[in-house]
Design a protein around this motif. Structure first.
Motif, mmCIF file in Angstrom:
data_model
loop_
_atom_site.group_PDB
_atom_site.id
_atom_site.type_symbol
_atom_site.label_atom_id
_atom_site.label_comp_id
_atom_site.label_asym_id
_atom_site.label_seq_id
_atom_site.Cartn_x
_atom_site.Cartn_y
_atom_site.Cartn_z
ATOM 1 N N MET A 1 0.994 -1.250 -0.085
ATOM 2 C CA MET A 1 0.118 0.213 0.019
ATOM 3 C C MET A 1 0.698 1.201 -0.081
ATOM 4 O O MET A 1 1.914 1.454 0.813
ATOM 5 N N ASN A 2 0.611 1.891 -0.815
ATOM 6 C CA ASN A 2 1.484 3.557 -1.030
ATOM 7 C C ASN A 2 0.687 4.472 -0.153
ATOM 8 O O ASN A 2 -0.561 4.578 -0.285
ATOM 9 N N THR A 3 1.490 5.058 0.700
ATOM 10 C CA THR A 3 0.840 6.152 1.447
ATOM 11 C C THR A 3 1.628 7.510 1.385
ATOM 12 O O THR A 3 2.771 7.536 1.407
ATOM 13 N N SER A 4 0.800 8.663 1.330
ATOM 14 C CA SER A 4 1.310 9.858 1.180
ATOM 15 C C SER A 4 0.611 10.779 2.309
ATOM 16 O O SER A 4 -0.636 10.815 2.362
ATOM 17 N N ASP A 198 -7.283 -2.548 1.962
ATOM 18 C CA ASP A 198 -8.036 -2.833 0.720
ATOM 19 C C ASP A 198 -7.645 -1.754 -0.413
ATOM 20 O O ASP A 198 -8.266 -2.123 -1.487
ATOM 21 N N TYR A 199 -7.056 -0.585 -0.120
ATOM 22 C CA TYR A 199 -6.768 0.598 -1.194
ATOM 23 C C TYR A 199 -5.346 0.253 -1.381
ATOM 24 O O TYR A 199 -4.446 -0.085 -0.711
ATOM 25 N N GLU A 200 -5.012 0.584 -2.861
ATOM 26 C CA GLU A 200 -3.806 0.588 -3.379
ATOM 27 C C GLU A 200 -2.966 1.813 -2.784
ATOM 28 O O GLU A 200 -1.775 1.753 -2.354
ATOM 29 N N ARG A 201 -3.847 2.813 -2.633
ATOM 30 C CA ARG A 201 -3.179 3.991 -1.959
ATOM 31 C C ARG A 201 -3.996 4.668 -0.852
ATOM 32 O O ARG A 201 -5.207 4.713 -1.048
ATOM 33 N N VAL A 202 -3.325 5.518 -0.042
ATOM 34 C CA VAL A 202 -3.980 6.212 1.073
ATOM 35 C C VAL A 202 -3.280 7.569 0.945
ATOM 36 O O VAL A 202 -1.953 7.581 1.107
ATOM 37 N N VAL A 203 -3.936 8.456 0.718
ATOM 38 C CA VAL A 203 -3.635 9.810 0.481
ATOM 39 C C VAL A 203 -4.065 10.622 1.572
ATOM 40 O O VAL A 203 -5.318 10.744 1.854
#
Length: 239
Positions: A1-4, A198-203
């Motif tokens: 999971m990518n997080t920004s 469940d998400y690919e990215r969390v921003v």
């Protein structure tokens, strides 16, 4: 999971909305970790322009939104924004933390009265008053309270007394109607039950800027909010 984590380093207007939009897609969760209905994040995409206040700025790319407990929500503002997006054929999924703080018309009236008296800059949306009431009085109001109308009405009556408000019955009845409208399209979810992974990215989408931070800004030109990454980091720790 990518997080920004997207922050403003000045006083706001740094392009946070456009940055969140750029980082988001339909497999993204936008997490609002500070601020509330007073935010204004402008996004333009494919000829459509929208100013995001209560909803995540990745919505035009299909991102979902989670409003954390560090934020405030005002049902009327939430519904107005959702209806504007729906009119442009966008239907974002919006999740509210049950412990997110709720702004009432009485908070807004008090905010605007103080702004006229003090002469400080304010957008007049009751953000600071909501946080102050929740932190420094027994008259708290959370998203979870919106589900039980007898409790909601009782709490609204006490909040009105707290502010020495007038025309109380009409404002309470109108507010409850606005709550009912908002509850038709939002989902209330504890963050422990949110399927972040469940998400690919969390921003994480910050509001305002660090120069307005309640701890690190320059009084009196500060907001009642942590504009640094403090809240976002805590949410990550709680994943």
């Amino acid at each position: 999971m990518n997080t920004s984590i997207v922050l403003g380093l000045q006083y706001g207007d740094e392009g946070k909305g456009a940055t969140v939009h750029h980082l988001s897609n339909d497999q993204t969760l936008n997490i609002r970790f500070n601020g509330g209905q007073q935010a204004g994040h402008t996004v333009e995409s494919k000829g459509f322009r929208h100013v995001f206040s209560s909803i995540g700025s990745g919505s035009l790319n299909g991102a979902d939104t989670f409003i954390s407990k560090y934020c405030t929500i005002y049902p009327k503002s939430m519904s107005n924004e959702y209806n504007a997006l729906r009119g442009a054929k966008f239907r974002p999924n919006i999740f509210l933390d049950p412990l997110a703080m709720v702004t009432t018309p009485f908070d807004i009236d008090d905010n605007r009265a103080k702004a006229r008296l003090n002469g400080h800059g304010s957008v007049g949306m009751g953000f600071g008053e909501t946080i102050n009431r929740n932190e420094n009085s027994p008259h708290k109001l959370f998203v979870s309270d919106l589900l039980y109308y007898p409790i909601l009405r009782h709490k609204l009556e006490n909040i009105a007394k707290y502010y020495n408000a007038i025309h109380v019955d009409a404002q309470i009845s109108k507010f409850i109607q606005q709550v009912e409208e908002m509850l038709m399209f939002v989902k209330i979810k504890s963050p422990k039950k949110m399927f972040f992974y469940d998400y690919e990215r969390v921003v994480f989408e910050g509001a305002q800027g660090i120069m307005l931070d309640m701890d690190h800004g320059y009084f009196p030109y500060v907001t009642r909010s942590n504009c640094t990454s403090k809240n976002a980091i805590q949410i990550i720790k709680d994943f």
